[in-house]
Design a protein around this motif. Structure first.
Motif, PDB file in Angstrom:
ATOM      1  N   TYR A  72       0.820  -1.207   0.000  1.00 10.98           N
ATOM      2  CA  TYR A  72       0.000   0.000   0.000  1.00 10.98           C
ATOM      3  C   TYR A  72       0.859   1.265   0.000  1.00 10.98           C
ATOM      4  CZ  TYR A  72      -3.443   3.501   0.894  1.00 10.98           C
ATOM      5  OH  TYR A  72      -4.216   4.619   0.762  1.00 10.98           O
ATOM      6  N   GLN A  76      -0.357   2.247  -3.268  1.00 12.93           N
ATOM      7  CA  GLN A  76      -1.732   2.294  -2.805  1.00 12.93           C
ATOM      8  C   GLN A  76      -2.528   1.041  -3.158  1.00 12.93           C
ATOM      9  OE1 GLN A  76      -3.811   5.986  -3.582  1.00 12.93           O
ATOM     10  NE2 GLN A  76      -1.990   7.218  -3.277  1.00 12.93           N
ATOM     11  N   LYS A  78      -4.200  -2.514  -2.463  1.00  9.47           N
ATOM     12  CA  LYS A  78      -4.757  -3.122  -1.260  1.00  9.47           C
ATOM     13  C   LYS A  78      -4.818  -4.633  -1.461  1.00  9.47           C
ATOM     14  CE  LYS A  78      -7.503   1.045  -0.531  1.00  9.47           C
ATOM     15  NZ  LYS A  78      -8.851   1.652  -0.581  1.00  9.47           N
ATOM     16  N   ARG A  98      -8.375  -6.980   4.311  1.00  5.35           N
ATOM     17  CA  ARG A  98      -7.853  -6.048   3.308  1.00  5.35           C
ATOM     18  C   ARG A  98      -8.034  -4.625   3.806  1.00  5.35           C
ATOM     19  NH1 ARG A  98     -11.160  -4.658  -1.824  1.00  5.35           N
ATOM     20  NH2 ARG A  98     -11.524  -2.845  -0.491  1.00  5.35           N
ATOM     21  N   LEU A  99      -7.028  -3.787   3.623  1.00  3.76           N
ATOM     22  CA  LEU A  99      -7.168  -2.390   4.017  1.00  3.76           C
ATOM     23  C   LEU A  99      -8.387  -1.786   3.321  1.00  3.76           C
ATOM     24  CD1 LEU A  99      -3.444  -1.221   3.870  1.00  3.76           C
ATOM     25  CD2 LEU A  99      -4.824  -1.577   5.930  1.00  3.76           C
ATOM     26  N   LYS A 100      -9.108  -0.930   4.046  1.00  4.25           N
ATOM     27  CA  LYS A 100     -10.341  -0.355   3.524  1.00  4.25           C
ATOM     28  C   LYS A 100     -10.326   1.154   3.736  1.00  4.25           C
ATOM     29  CE  LYS A 100     -14.799  -0.491   2.253  1.00  4.25           C
ATOM     30  NZ  LYS A 100     -15.239  -0.856   0.890  1.00  4.25           N
ATOM     31  N   TRP A 139     -10.404  -1.909   8.103  1.00  2.38           N
ATOM     32  CA  TRP A 139     -10.284  -3.211   7.444  1.00  2.38           C
ATOM     33  C   TRP A 139     -11.596  -3.626   6.793  1.00  2.38           C
ATOM     34  CZ3 TRP A 139      -5.608  -5.265   6.981  1.00  2.38           C
ATOM     35  CH2 TRP A 139      -4.637  -5.008   7.955  1.00  2.38           C
TER      36      TRP A 139
END
Length: 458
Positions: A72, A76, A78, A98-100, A139
């Protein structure tokens, strides 16, 4: 949630009374609440039981986590992270994290990373997030990401939200009020989250708009599209590739179809004023959109469809050949754009607004309307640091549509605030935190943040 009638006592006294009833009923603070909710959740319907503070733990490999963070920070992207997720005592192996988020993650940093490289800007305008504190990150959780069929009470995914307040009551209340306003919303609950055996922190989780959510909220078949933060509502032609990173199809993803979306965007961008006024209701649920705009104004959410994050969904109903604007992202509701100082992932908007200015009305289309009688920012120009949205601009520039918005303001204020429903919802949600999460947040903090929200109800 049923409406309750508040007594004439002060909010603080009412809150203490509600807390007393909860404690008398056998509720206690601390991790013991997780055990009491485990039975309910295991029975299949308790994940979004807002009378509980649920318990969630994530366990994952540190090296795999570091790779997700590095990816990320570099570009960026994810990427998914395999994890064991335990919810109220029920364990799900090989789940996915997953990053949110978008603007929130612009503040993500990692010790040892070079400031200014990739997305690592040393604590950006989205708030200060540290990769060393994964319990504070936003997340997306998919229980069935790597194991088919894993779910809890019919839910296979949810979102761990960020907020710049400690209680996240502002978003929880806004989401419940969406339902009071007759608009599609997401369920939310407070949770105690820990990662890899670390300390618990208070986090809000909400439904993620996808297939199950769509089926629960809309009776007819359709397609849900999500507006991405770097995009806009401009018409880019009929080629689906032109909308990559602008809109994502969130439901029925095995059958990608952006044709209805492209046709809608063409209409709102290229129709002349007379055609727009005459035919918009054929393409859009106009009443729902007026309610949506009025709602965002009343809860003081400046990070919506014409805010810096472009936060909205478009839901296409196949049988009607008509779109509905769906609300998303209320962690800055009730004036949260510059308030608070909580450590749950920041939540501020990017300084200077979004990535680009959205499309403007075509030649001959009316420009921005004047403010609606002092009712706030609905002048087509977005909120502080925001950007204009072509649909909002043209809707408010038309006298007939503007009148429907003004009426929605009056009606919703009575329905949500004057009726006492908002105050009752706030009292109930605050009482749950005070009774069941006193080890994570003080009663004084809950009361202070609840009072700040309640001040918006008058």
């Amino acid at each position: 949630m049923p409406a309750h009638t508040l007594s004439r006592r002060s909010f603080g006294a009412a809150l203490l009374g509600a807390v007393g009833l909860a404690v008398a009923g056998g509720c206690s603070s601390g991790s013991s609440s997780a055990a009491s909710s485990s039975t309910t959740a295991t029975a299949g319907s308790g994940l979004f039981d807002a009378t509980q503070v649920h318990s969630i733990t994530f366990t994952f490999d540190q090296d795999a986590y570091d790779k997700v963070i590095d990816a990320y920070l570099n570009d960026q992207s994810k990427e998914w992270l395999e994890a064991t997720v335990t919810i109220d005592g029920t364990t799900f192996e090989k789940a996915g994290l997953r990053l949110k988020g978008n603007s929130t993650l612009r503040g993500l940093t990692k010790t040892g990373a070079t400031a200014g490289t990739g997305n690592n800007r040393g604590g950006g305008p989205g708030g200060s997030l540290s990769a060393e504190k994964p319990q504070d990150l936003p997340w997306l959780v998919r229980l069935d990401k790597y194991t088919d069929g894993q779910e809890l009470g019919g839910y296979n995914e949810f979102v761990v939200r960020s907020n710049n307040t400690d209680s996240a009551l502002n978003e929880a209340i806004a989401l419940e009020l969406l339902a009071v306003a007759g608009l599609a919303t997401q369920k939310s609950v407070s949770t105690r989250l820990s990662v890899n055996g670390g300390s618990e922190v208070l986090r809000l989780i909400i439904e993620n708009p996808a297939d199950k959510w769509d089926a629960d909220n809309f009776a007819s078949a359709g397609i849900l599209y999500k507006a991405e933060s770097g995009g806009d509502y401009s018409y880019r032609g009929d080629d689906a590739d032109s909308y990559k990173d602008v809109f994502d199809q969130e439901t029925d993803t095995d059958n990608p179809n952006l044709a209805p979306l492209a046709a809608f965007l063409k209409f709102i961008n290229q129709s002349d004023d007379a055609t727009f006024a005459a035919d918009l209701s054929k393409h859009l649920d106009v009443a729902a959109f007026a309610n949506y705009l009025a709602f965002q104004e009343l809860v003081k959410n400046t990070d919506d469809i014409d805010g810096p994050g472009n936060n909205s969904y478009l839901r296409y109903t196949t049988g009607k050949d008509q779109f509905t604007v769906v609300a998303w992202d209320h962690n800055l509701a009730f004036g949260g754009m510059g308030g608070g100082g909580g450590n749950r992932g920041g939540g501020g908007a990017p300084a200077g607004g979004g990535d680009q200015q959205q499309g403007q009305p075509p030649a001959g289309a009316q420009g921005q309307t004047q403010q609606n009688g002092g009712q706030g920012r609905r002048n087509g120009g977005g909120g502080p640091g925001g950007r204009s949205n072509i649909l909002v601009t043209r809707f408010n520039a038309d006298k007939g549509f503007k009148a429907s918005y003004d009426k929605a303001l009056t009606d919703l204020k009575a329905t949500m605030f004057t009726s006492g429903k908002a105050a009752a919802i706030l009292q109930t949600r605050a009482a749950v935190l005070t009774a069941k999460a006193s080890d994570l947040i003080s009663a004084d903090t809950v009361t202070t943040e609840a009072e700040a929200i309640k001040a918006n109800f008058t």
